[in-house]
Enzyme design. Structure first.
Site, PDB file in Angstrom:
ATOM      1  N   VAL A   1     -11.252   3.137   2.423  1.00 57.30           N
ATOM      2  CA  VAL A   1     -10.735   4.003   1.356  1.00 57.30           C
ATOM      3  C   VAL A   1      -9.834   3.243   0.383  1.00 57.30           C
ATOM      4  O   VAL A   1      -9.275   2.197   0.725  1.00 57.30           O
ATOM      5  CB  VAL A   1      -9.974   5.214   1.939  1.00 57.30           C
TER       6      VAL A   1
ATOM      7  N   ASP B   1      -5.024   1.694  10.936  1.00 56.23           N
ATOM      8  CA  ASP B   1      -6.414   1.365  11.214  1.00 56.23           C
ATOM      9  C   ASP B   1      -6.482   0.904  12.685  1.00 56.23           C
ATOM     10  O   ASP B   1      -6.566   1.733  13.583  1.00 56.23           O
ATOM     11  CB  ASP B   1      -6.801   0.270  10.217  1.00 56.23           C
TER      12      ASP B   1
ATOM     13  N   GLY C   1       0.766  -1.255   0.000  1.00 54.80           N
ATOM     14  CA  GLY C   1       0.000   0.000   0.000  1.00 54.80           C
ATOM     15  C   GLY C   1       0.790   1.294   0.000  1.00 54.80           C
ATOM     16  O   GLY C   1       0.279   2.331  -0.411  1.00 54.80           O
TER      17      GLY C   1
ATOM     18  N   ASP D   1      -5.626  -0.383  -1.781  1.00 49.37           N
ATOM     19  CA  ASP D   1      -6.491  -1.243  -2.599  1.00 49.37           C
ATOM     20  C   ASP D   1      -7.758  -1.687  -1.896  1.00 49.37           C
ATOM     21  O   ASP D   1      -7.855  -1.677  -0.672  1.00 49.37           O
ATOM     22  CB  ASP D   1      -5.735  -2.512  -2.993  1.00 49.37           C
TER      23      ASP D   1
ATOM     24  N   GLU E   1       3.988   3.996   5.950  1.00 50.31           N
ATOM     25  CA  GLU E   1       2.795   3.151   5.846  1.00 50.31           C
ATOM     26  C   GLU E   1       1.674   3.927   5.148  1.00 50.31           C
ATOM     27  O   GLU E   1       1.639   5.162   5.191  1.00 50.31           O
ATOM     28  CB  GLU E   1       2.382   2.716   7.276  1.00 50.31           C
ATOM     29  N   ASP E   2       0.788   3.201   4.509  1.00 44.35           N
ATOM     30  CA  ASP E   2      -0.332   3.870   3.831  1.00 44.35           C
ATOM     31  C   ASP E   2      -1.382   4.353   4.816  1.00 44.35           C
ATOM     32  O   ASP E   2      -1.814   5.497   4.786  1.00 44.35           O
ATOM     33  CB  ASP E   2      -0.969   2.947   2.771  1.00 44.35           C
TER      34      ASP E   2
HETATM   35  P1  IMP Z   1      -3.967  -2.062  10.996  1.00 37.85           P
HETATM   36  O1  IMP Z   1      -3.026  -3.160  11.328  1.00 37.85           O
HETATM   37  O2  IMP Z   1      -5.371  -2.374  11.407  1.00 37.85           O
HETATM   38  O3  IMP Z   1      -3.541  -0.695  11.485  1.00 37.85           O
HETATM   39  O4  IMP Z   1      -4.117  -2.054   9.459  1.00 37.85           O
HETATM   40  C1  IMP Z   1      -3.328  -1.443   8.603  1.00 37.85           C
HETATM   41  C2  IMP Z   1      -3.505  -2.059   7.234  1.00 37.85           C
HETATM   42  O5  IMP Z   1      -4.884  -2.403   6.966  1.00 37.85           O
HETATM   43  C3  IMP Z   1      -3.131  -1.044   6.181  1.00 37.85           C
HETATM   44  O6  IMP Z   1      -1.789  -1.144   5.859  1.00 37.85           O
HETATM   45  C4  IMP Z   1      -4.017  -1.460   5.032  1.00 37.85           C
HETATM   46  O7  IMP Z   1      -3.380  -2.473   4.293  1.00 37.85           O
HETATM   47  C5  IMP Z   1      -5.232  -2.063   5.644  1.00 37.85           C
HETATM   48  N1  IMP Z   1      -6.338  -1.072   5.672  1.00 37.85           N
HETATM   49  C6  IMP Z   1      -6.842  -0.451   6.733  1.00 37.85           C
HETATM   50  N2  IMP Z   1      -7.821   0.385   6.403  1.00 37.85           N
HETATM   51  C7  IMP Z   1      -7.944   0.291   5.063  1.00 37.85           C
HETATM   52  C8  IMP Z   1      -8.806   0.953   4.112  1.00 37.85           C
HETATM   53  O8  IMP Z   1      -9.665   1.793   4.415  1.00 37.85           O
HETATM   54  N3  IMP Z   1      -8.610   0.595   2.809  1.00 37.85           N
HETATM   55  C9  IMP Z   1      -7.688  -0.328   2.414  1.00 37.85           C
HETATM   56  N4  IMP Z   1      -6.866  -0.934   3.268  1.00 37.85           N
HETATM   57  C10 IMP Z   1      -7.000  -0.635   4.587  1.00 37.85           C
HETATM   58 MG    MG Z   2      -1.091  -2.363   4.333  1.00 39.66          MG
END
Ligand code: IMP
Ligand code: MG
Length: 201
Positions: free
Chosen positions: A176, A126, A67, A182, A122-123
């Site tokens: 998003v 979440d 991402g 993606d 990082e993109d």
């Molecule tokens: P976390 O471990 O929950 O913080 O997730 C982070 C990863 O979840 C990001 O690097 C994304 O790959 C994916 N992610 C979280 N939210 C979104 C979104 O809205 N669209 C697409 N990918 C997401």
């Molecule tokens: Mg990711």
């Protein structure tokens, strides 16, 4: 209030493999952050990053695949510093719309970061599981300094206490896509950030 994306994510918690199926549903993408706003924000962020790292010629910028590939490309071209670029791939649930809580490293760095200054790119943050796990992992390699930046942050979704050093934009709890991000591997090539809106209900 339960949003439409909550409902989708709840279903995926029960069976993450349904993600492929979910992406078969018709959807449109509503623009949330324009390409112009992203570019302006990256310019401002790179000035701050420059100030943080101007005393080093040992900076390694680490992009989290996949991402962050667009973001890191734009970010390093705004950075007037000597940098090396490396990549790391951490797992989430393949094509799922929900992040997994168990994070694994799929592809490790090519280069050593011991004694180096590192900026993790990082993109989107979440739940926070991915970046907190990845930064813990990178710290075991003994970098001199470790900082992190994410283009997007959804603080409302946080499950572990993680705060990046720099954030591009805080966004609400929406799914998003675009600018490298993606939905089931699609829409990464959109030049702006948009939110997914299903049109079949
Ligand atoms: P976390 O471990 O929950 O913080 O997730 C982070 C990863 O979840 C990001 O690097 C994304 O790959 C994916 N992610 C979280 N939210 C979104 C979104 O809205 N669209 C697409 N990918 C997401
Ligand atoms: Mg990711």
């Amino acid at each position: 209030m339960t949003s439409q994306s909550d409902v989708v994510e709840l279903e995926l918690k029960i069976n993450p493999l349904r993600a492929g199926e979910m992406s078969q549903r018709p959807y449109v993408i509503d623009e949330m952050i324009s390409a112009k706003s992203i570019a302006a924000r990256i310019e401002a962020l790179s000035r701050e990053i420059h100030d943080e790292f101007e005393d080093t010629n040992k900076l390694v910028v680490v992009g989290l695949l996949r991402g962050s590939f667009v973001f890191i490309a734009d970010l390093v071209r705004e950075l007037d510093l000597t940098v090396e670029v490396d990549f790391l791939e951490a797992s989430s649930y393949g094509d799922a719309m929900e992040s997994s809580r168990e994070v694994r490293i799929f592809k490790d760095l090519r280069g050593a970061i011991e004694g180096r200054d590192v900026l993790v790119v990082e993109d989107i943050i979440d739940t926070g599981h991915t970046l907190s796990h990845v930064t813990d992992y990178l710290l075991t390699k003994g970098p001199a300094r470790l900082k992190s930046i994410a283009l997007l942050d959804k603080p409302a979704r946080r499950e572990v206490d993680y705060k990046a050093d720099w954030i591009g934009f805080e966004i609400p709890d929406e799914f998003v896509v675009g600018y490298g991000i993606d939905f089931a591997q699609r829409n990464r090539n959109l030049p702006h950030i948009g939110k997914v809106r299903f049109t079949d209900e």
